[in-house]
Design an enzyme around this catalytic site. Structure first.
Site, PDB file in Angstrom:
ATOM      1  N   GLU A 108       0.833  -1.200   0.000  1.00 28.21           N
ATOM      2  CA  GLU A 108       0.000   0.000   0.000  1.00 28.21           C
ATOM      3  C   GLU A 108       0.868   1.250   0.000  1.00 28.21           C
ATOM      4  O   GLU A 108       0.765   2.120  -0.876  1.00 28.21           O
ATOM      5  CB  GLU A 108      -0.884  -0.044   1.239  1.00 28.21           C
ATOM      6  CG  GLU A 108      -1.602   1.219   1.635  1.00 28.21           C
ATOM      7  CD  GLU A 108      -2.111   1.084   3.062  1.00 28.21           C
ATOM      8  OE1 GLU A 108      -3.299   0.769   3.218  1.00 28.21           O
ATOM      9  OE2 GLU A 108      -1.316   1.260   4.025  1.00 28.21           O
ATOM     10  N   ASP A 373      -9.521   1.582   6.501  1.00 31.08           N
ATOM     11  CA  ASP A 373      -9.560   1.448   5.041  1.00 31.08           C
ATOM     12  C   ASP A 373     -10.613   2.369   4.438  1.00 31.08           C
ATOM     13  O   ASP A 373     -10.416   2.949   3.368  1.00 31.08           O
ATOM     14  CB  ASP A 373      -9.885   0.001   4.641  1.00 31.08           C
ATOM     15  CG  ASP A 373      -8.655  -0.882   4.547  1.00 31.08           C
ATOM     16  OD1 ASP A 373      -7.555  -0.405   4.890  1.00 31.08           O
ATOM     17  OD2 ASP A 373      -8.791  -2.045   4.138  1.00 31.08           O
TER      18      ASP A 373
END
Length: 491
Positions: A108, A373
């Site tokens: 990420e 998230d």
């Protein structure tokens, strides 16, 4: 950090990968459906500068963004930066982005760092991050069912914390590489950006279904990864002062309310019994045109924050031609998912949901909450609206979530909620503020949209233990809101 005996990874040397290589490098055979460019930034080449719309000069904005890059990539090692260089190998310099509080490097963050670098024309940093990703994170062991993907979490010395991937990293890797190919042109080997992006995209959809029994390795010559006391010791980051302080503050607050502070959960990593077979396959759920949370095989589920229809439109145009129709349909499905899984009053999206867009219910009988998230989801639909303007519902969603959070207090709203809007934390996070401010690209021009832009403008660059996720979302959101996050290679 230990970086002795650096070596260049060359995937797929084994004859066992003939079938896999055929998938990765197949010639395009399927014609894509007619592309609809609509009237967003891809078609017009025009990007809104939300700061200029509120009388901040371009020079001020550029200075602010350059300061953020310098701090996060060049700042004080203990309190400011997340980018660290780590020697070199035959492919050149190596560098990683670290989650400071957890002392690891994640796909990420690595892909976010690459995206930031290509947007700001920082080729050296881009290549160093991509080199580290390929050297340490790329799974090349043929006995690992996730071979060809990138391990989502690694210690900063290049040893594993995981042996499987997370699809959000692969998506950002592919998009950053496609932009790099169009901004800088292609080099050789791992720096043939177009070829590398197409390899990732082909695997995401066509990875063979493989079953193996662990423990697994990242590379064939590595020791197997086993979660034992020695491995867990590396999970215990020394960089946790801010987190410990927040836990102490919460305990004091709860004690003052006559409540008992919860005990910290103890990890259950040891004595887990013999290894069991694990099966991995594509990162997409083919029948419903959705990204999976992980590429396991079975029931599975998705994560709304993994859905990036703005990227899928470009994958359809610039990626493998045989997959063009799939990505176009995936973009449509993602837009529909945003509208259906968000709460109709708050605009908050769940961390996870089923492929049929129904909620995943917890043991408490409540749907999965808006979590860390989820911060990214509003940014995802708003960038899609800015670049493509194909779904007016995205404007409604931005209006809805901004209205709710302003009602909670724009400088104080919590960073986790139930979907109905009950706070689940007492922390206010810069990353969530920044991503929601990107919502102003889609929102109806209004005092709410302007309030978010001004709040982000006033917010300092994140520092301290939580500067990784907050900082990377701040950096990319500043680029989006300034009109400097662009489609390199667009019209």
């Amino acid at each position: 950090m230990r970086f002795a005996n650096l070596r260049v990874r060359t995937p797929f040397k084994s004859a066992a990968f003939i079938a896999l290589a055929a998938i990765l490098f197949a010639s395009p055979t399927v014609l894509a459906q007619k592309l609809n460019d609509s009237n967003g930034a891809y078609q017009t080449g025009t990007y809104r500068d939300l700061f200029a719309e509120q009388d901040h000069s371009p020079a001020e904005t550029i200075a602010k963004i350059e300061k953020a890059f310098q701090q996060l990539f060049r700042g004080d090692a203990l309190s400011e930066r997340v980018y660290f260089e780590a020697g070199s190998n035959l492919n050149g310099p190596l560098a990683y982005i670290t989650d400071w509080a957890n002392n690891d490097a994640r796909t990420e963050g690595m892909s976010y760092g690459m995206m930031t670098a290509v947007q700001l024309d920082k080729k050296r940093e881009f290549d160093a991050l991509w080199n580290w990703s390929n050297t340490y994170m790329l799974i090349t062991d043929p006995k690992n069912p996730n071979v060809g993907y990138f391990a989502w979490s690694m210690n900063t010395d290049g040893t594993p914390r995981s042996t499987g991937p997370a699809p959000d990293g692969e998506e950002y890797y592919a998009m950053a590489l496609l932009f790099a190919a169009r901004r800088w042109g292609n080099g050789r080997g791992i720096y043939n950006y177009q070829e590398q992006a197409e390899r990732i995209l082909r695997l995401m959809r066509h990875h063979p279904v493989l079953t193996e029994t662990g423990p697994f390795r990242i590379h064939p010559e590595d020791p197997p990864f086993v979660m034992n006391a020695e491995a867990f010791a590396k999970f215990t980051s020394p960089n946790r002062t801010e987190r410990l302080q927040s836990q102490t503050n919460l305990a004091i607050e709860l004690k003052g309310q006559g409540k008992t502070p919860p005990n910290s959960p103890q990890p259950r990593f040891f004595n887990q019994g013999p290894p069991r077979p694990e099966t991995a396959g594509p990162m997409v759920e083919e029948e419903v045109h959705m990204i999976r949370f992980i590429p396991d095989v079975g029931q599975g589920f998705t994560d709304a924050s993994y859905h990036v229809p703005a990227f899928y439109e470009l994958f359809a145009r610039w990626g493998p031609k045989e997959d063009s129709e799939f990505w176009l349909k995936a973009a449509e499905v993602s837009r529909d998912l945003f509208a259906k899984v968000t709460d109709p009053n708050t605009g908050l999206s769940p961390d996870r949901n089923n492929f049929d867009m129904s909620p995943i219910m917890g043991r408490d009988g409540q749907p999965t909450a808006f979590g860390y998230d989820s911060w990214r989801t509003a940014s995802n639909w708003s960038v899609d609206f800015s670049w493509w303007r194909k779904d007016p519902r995205e404007r409604v969603l931005s209006d809805r979530i901004q209205k709710f959070l302003i009602g909670q207090g724009i400088s104080t709203f919590a960073d986790r909620y139930t979907l109905a809007g009950s706070p689940l934390s007492s922390r206010h996070s810069t990353g969530m503020l920044a991503a929601t401010t990107v919502g102003s690209l889609a929102a109806t021009p209004s005092p709410n949209a302007k309030a978010f832009v001004e709040e982000l403008w006033r917010t300092p660059i994140p520092v301290g233990d939580q500067r990784y996720f907050d900082g990377m979302l701040y950096m990319m959101s500043m680029l989006h809101c300034s009109g400097m996050f662009r489609i390199w290679g667009g019209k």
